[in-house]
Design a protein around this motif. Structure first.
Motif, PDB file in Angstrom:
ATOM      1  N   TYR A  91       0.819  -1.222   0.000  1.00  0.00           N
ATOM      2  CA  TYR A  91       0.000   0.000   0.000  1.00  0.00           C
ATOM      3  C   TYR A  91       0.847   1.264   0.000  1.00  0.00           C
ATOM      4  CZ  TYR A  91      -3.342   3.476   1.785  1.00  0.00           C
ATOM      5  OH  TYR A  91      -4.110   4.593   1.966  1.00  0.00           O
ATOM      6  N   ARG A  92       1.892   1.328   0.807  1.00  0.00           N
ATOM      7  CA  ARG A  92       2.717   2.520   0.902  1.00  0.00           C
ATOM      8  C   ARG A  92       3.890   2.525  -0.085  1.00  0.00           C
ATOM      9  NH1 ARG A  92      -0.345   6.309   2.932  1.00  0.00           N
ATOM     10  NH2 ARG A  92      -0.796   6.178   5.160  1.00  0.00           N
ATOM     11  N   ILE A  95       2.222   4.905  -5.111  1.00  0.00           N
ATOM     12  CA  ILE A  95       1.178   5.908  -4.935  1.00  0.00           C
ATOM     13  C   ILE A  95      -0.062   5.586  -5.759  1.00  0.00           C
ATOM     14  CG2 ILE A  95       2.130   7.393  -6.725  1.00  0.00           C
ATOM     15  CD1 ILE A  95       0.367   8.468  -3.444  1.00  0.00           C
ATOM     16  N   GLN A  98      -1.906   2.870  -4.001  1.00  0.00           N
ATOM     17  CA  GLN A  98      -2.497   3.461  -2.798  1.00  0.00           C
ATOM     18  C   GLN A  98      -3.803   4.189  -3.135  1.00  0.00           C
ATOM     19  OE1 GLN A  98       0.256   5.635  -0.241  1.00  0.00           O
ATOM     20  NE2 GLN A  98      -1.284   7.208   0.078  1.00  0.00           N
ATOM     21  N   ASN A  99      -3.785   4.993  -4.178  1.00  0.00           N
ATOM     22  CA  ASN A  99      -4.995   5.712  -4.586  1.00  0.00           C
ATOM     23  C   ASN A  99      -6.103   4.757  -5.020  1.00  0.00           C
ATOM     24  OD1 ASN A  99      -3.797   8.216  -4.117  1.00  0.00           O
ATOM     25  ND2 ASN A  99      -3.008   8.385  -6.196  1.00  0.00           N
ATOM     26  N   ASP A 102      -7.593   3.176  -1.845  1.00  0.00           N
ATOM     27  CA  ASP A 102      -8.383   4.188  -1.139  1.00  0.00           C
ATOM     28  C   ASP A 102      -9.721   4.422  -1.834  1.00  0.00           C
ATOM     29  OD1 ASP A 102      -6.598   4.629   0.931  1.00  0.00           O
ATOM     30  OD2 ASP A 102      -5.512   6.203  -0.144  1.00  0.00           O
ATOM     31  N   TRP A 119      -5.189  -5.133   7.756  1.00  0.00           N
ATOM     32  CA  TRP A 119      -4.122  -4.138   7.624  1.00  0.00           C
ATOM     33  C   TRP A 119      -2.905  -4.478   8.476  1.00  0.00           C
ATOM     34  CZ3 TRP A 119      -3.519  -0.905   3.833  1.00  0.00           C
ATOM     35  CH2 TRP A 119      -4.637  -0.610   3.032  1.00  0.00           C
ATOM     36  N   ASN A 122       0.302  -5.040   6.435  1.00  0.00           N
ATOM     37  CA  ASN A 122       1.156  -3.923   6.052  1.00  0.00           C
ATOM     38  C   ASN A 122       2.061  -3.534   7.215  1.00  0.00           C
ATOM     39  OD1 ASN A 122       1.685  -0.819   5.753  1.00  0.00           O
ATOM     40  ND2 ASN A 122       1.102  -1.510   3.708  1.00  0.00           N
ATOM     41  N   PRO A 140      -5.941   3.031   7.040  1.00  0.00           N
ATOM     42  CA  PRO A 140      -5.901   4.218   6.173  1.00  0.00           C
ATOM     43  C   PRO A 140      -7.138   5.094   6.368  1.00  0.00           C
ATOM     44  CG  PRO A 140      -5.346   2.243   4.943  1.00  0.00           C
ATOM     45  CD  PRO A 140      -5.856   1.787   6.266  1.00  0.00           C
TER      46      PRO A 140
END
Length: 249
Positions: A91-92, A95, A98-99, A102, A119, A122, A140
């Motif tokens: 996830y991190r 980017i 990640q988007n 989300d 989670w 992660n 998140p």
């Protein structure tokens, strides 16, 4: 450099880089469009057959995937769970990924694959004592239940939320997993999904029909020209023989 960077980086990730997916789809669409357009303009049978054959292959592949997904639902569910968990791990690290996660969580009002505890996969959100991240034992911000009174998104709303008892989670975050949310979404929108699938299938069948029709027309024209050429050759031959006979007489 940007494309090469994404391609290099995705090899070290367990998840999916959306940029690579879009890149692959774009390459396939460009290749098909080029083959179909140039093949039709230049009346190139090889390009048209490539265009037609590729669309047939994609159509059969889509059909096979749809049938297998219905027959092996448990296997598909396990693969989706594994896929989602792998993307949670990364996830991190990317980017774009990640988007994408989300957006998926916000739209479907869900958190994690099976629930918020996913989670822990992660390293930044893991609840283990070894983690030094400020996001430790959190989720998140896309897992948070939005507050209509807030005009600015609170990106820290998920901090330390999993340190509380699970009975208190309902007030702050979505507790339903995204796999369950997607499974609930599909029956509610089955007609939309079926309509999109049928529309795509009809467009592909129409493209196959046009390509095959054009190929047949080109082959028919070439066959007609060949017959005319052979007829002209024979006509010339008999004319020469006739002239020779006249001169001989």
């Amino acid at each position: 450099m940007g494309v090469l960077s994404d391609l290099t980086k995705v090899t070290g990730l367990h998840g999916l880089d959306p940029v690579v997916l879009v890149l692959v789809v774009g390459i396939v669409m460009f290749t098909l469009g080029f083959a179909g357009c140039v093949g039709a303009l230049r009346e190139n049978i090889c390009l048209l057959k490539f265009f037609c054959g590729t669309i047939v292959f994609i159509f059969l592949l889509e059909l096979a995937v749809a049938v297998l997904a219905v027959l092996f639902q448990d296997w598909v569910r396990d693969r989706v769970k594994e896929f989602f968990e792998n993307n949670i791990k990364s996830y991190r690290d990317d980017i774009d990924l990640q988007n994408l996660i989300d957006s998926l969580q916000k739209i479907n009002h869900c958190c994690g694959a099976q629930g918020p505890d996913d989670w822990d996969f992660n390293i930044y959100f893991n609840c283990s004592s070894e983690s030094k991240s400020r996001e430790k034992c959190g989720v998140p911000f896309s897992c948070c239940i939005p507050d209509p009174a807030q005009k600015v998104v609170n990106t820290q709303c998920g901090y330390d939320v999993r340190k509380k008892s699970k009975s208190q989670w309902d007030d702050q975050i979505f507790i339903k997993g995204c796999i369950l949310a997607l499974e609930a979404w599909l029956p509610r929108n089955i007609y939309i999904v079926a309509g999109v699938f049928i529309a795509i299938s009809l467009l592909q069948i129409f493209g196959i029909f046009l390509a095959r029709t054009l190929i047949s027309d080109i082959e028919a024209v070439k066959a007609g020209l060949k017959c005319q050429s052979q007829y002209a050759d024979w006509n010339h031959f008999f004319t020469v023989i006739y002239c020779i006979n006249l001169n001989y007489c």
